[in-house]
Design an enzyme around this catalytic site. Structure first.
Site, PDB file in Angstrom:
ATOM      1  CG  HIS A  50      -2.306  -0.912   1.063  1.00 14.76           C
ATOM      2  ND1 HIS A  50      -2.363  -1.787   1.561  1.00 14.76           N
ATOM      3  CD2 HIS A  50      -2.879  -0.914   0.174  1.00 14.76           C
ATOM      4  CE1 HIS A  50      -3.754  -2.570   1.619  1.00 14.76           C
ATOM      5  NE2 HIS A  50      -4.077  -1.876   0.147  1.00 14.76           N
ATOM      6  CG  HIS A  78      -6.321  -1.678  -7.295  1.00 10.12           C
ATOM      7  ND1 HIS A  78      -7.810  -0.922  -7.597  1.00 10.12           N
ATOM      8  CD2 HIS A  78      -6.127  -1.673  -6.530  1.00 10.12           C
ATOM      9  CE1 HIS A  78      -8.118  -0.096  -6.770  1.00 10.12           C
ATOM     10  NE2 HIS A  78      -7.134  -1.253  -5.106  1.00 10.12           N
TER      11      HIS A  78
END
Length: 387
Positions: free
Chosen positions: A192, A292
């Site tokens: 992240h 994603h």
């Protein structure tokens, strides 16, 4: 055929709000698109309220390329997340209409299939305490459901650099997951964008023995040379791209050879066609594509159509078997994951139909999701007072 109306519908959950767009034509055909915004849902709706009458109404939905270029360049501002997300929703809906009009699934209109099924990986499954025992048990539940790959972020609220105790804890969580799933299941480690390059390399070196299939966003996405530095010093493949919203911005990533796998989000990159073009460019650089996807059934279905026809596709992210499983009811038609794979869609268009009544039963919640907060991994499942 002309577009006569564009409607937006927002479905809320505690940690994500899903925006659906329904496009209607003068011949009665409708199409649907979807994106998931991070804290910008109202901004997206505001953009569409201006862009739709200016660029969309009166357009032939078959003229997808012209429509995208008009929305992308016609207002002269540089494309960003909000604009490209709005374009994506409308673009997906147009492909849905075109497929219905021709009686064909979208992937057949994009060049036809290069695979008969689409490998999936699970996300959103680790809504548990950050202990080795809890992660081990949760990972076993994923493989018991048939998945052959799963992704997770073991780093808690970590940012820039972990304290030694926290670094050891995070490494233990990776070890626990590998032990739970065995050597033949892919584990994908999500970072992240948390770390400075040196810390990312240190962590990657420590978990290399657990054979992660990729390291995702090891550093913040703004500095691609920092990402290249990490890629030069780790053995595992590096993945990134969900926070790049214009395909031209991937040029530097390819030139630096900073990533082995790109992760464009169809719902933020302008839709299916824009992502297909990016995938073709990635193919010339021998880079794989693993889109994603934190979306619901419409966005997931759009990803399956892209995967069907993309030679350098690797694997498809899927949340909705473990996080907010009910969101699949918002647009029935998505094939289930069986033995770790999606079947290809077969119905005309995208192959799903929006249930606006179900969406209305789960209204917009202005969801807040902070990846640097304690216990973020619970994604709204942990209530006040829970142990």
């Amino acid at each position: 055929m002309k577009i006569t109306d564009v409607e937006t519908f927002v479905m809320g959950t505690p940690w994500r709000d899903l925006t659906f767009v329904r496009v209607t034509t003068d011949e009665g055909l409708t199409g649907v698109g979807e994106t998931r915004m991070l804290g910008h849902t109202e901004a997206l709706k505001g953009y569409l309220s201006e862009a739709v009458p200016r660029h969309v109404i009166g357009t032939d939905p078959f003229d997808i390329e012209s429509l995208v270029q008009r929305m992308k360049r016609g207002d002269y501002g540089r494309p960003g997340e909000i604009m490209m997300s709005g374009i994506a929703c409308v673009e997906m809906a147009c492909w849905d209409i075109v497929g219905k009009a021709l009686g064909q699934p979208v992937w057949r209109l994009l060049g036809g299939k290069v695979r008969d099924r689409v490998k999936a990986y699970a996300n959103g499954w680790y809504t548990v305490e950050r202990t080795a025992e809890e992660f081990h048990a949760a990972a076993k539940r994923v493989v018991e459901r048939g998945y052959r790959a799963l992704k997770f972020d073991p780093f808690g609220p970590g940012q820039w650099e972990l304290e030694p105790e926290e670094r050891t804890r995070s490494i233990e969580l990776v070890e626990a997951v590998r032990d739970a799933v065995g050597p033949d299941v892919e584990i994908l480690v999500e970072m992240h964008g948390r770390f400075a390059p040196a810390e990312a390399v240190r962590i990657a070196t420590s978990i290399a023995k657990f054979d992660p299939s990729w390291l995702e966003e090891p550093v913040p996405p703004e500095n691609l040379k920092a990402l290249a530095k990490v890629a030069q010093h780790v053995d595992a493949p590096v993945a990134t791209g969900e926070r790049i919203h214009e395909r031209a911005e991937f040029r530097e990533l390819f030139e630096l050879q900073a990533a082995d796998i790109i992760q464009p989000d169809i719902g933020h990159l302008g839709g299916i066609s824009e992502t297909r073009k990016l995938a073709a460019t990635a193919e010339t650089h021998f880079v794989l594509v693993a889109p994603h996807n934190v979306g619901g059934p419409v966005l997931t279905m759009a990803n399956l159509h892209l995967a069907a026809c993309t030679p350098n596709f690797k694997i498809q992210e899927h949340f909705n078997d473990f996080a907010d499983e009910h969101v699949k009811q918002a647009a029935p038609g998505l094939p289930p994951v069986e033995d770790g794979y999606f079947a290809l869609p077969t119905a005309p268009g995208l192959g799903v139909e929006l249930d606006t009544d179900f969406v209305a039963e789960h209204p917009f919640q202005a969801a807040k999701f902070d990846l640097f907060a304690e216990d973020w991994q619970f994604r709204g499942t942990k209530k006040d007072g829970d142990a």
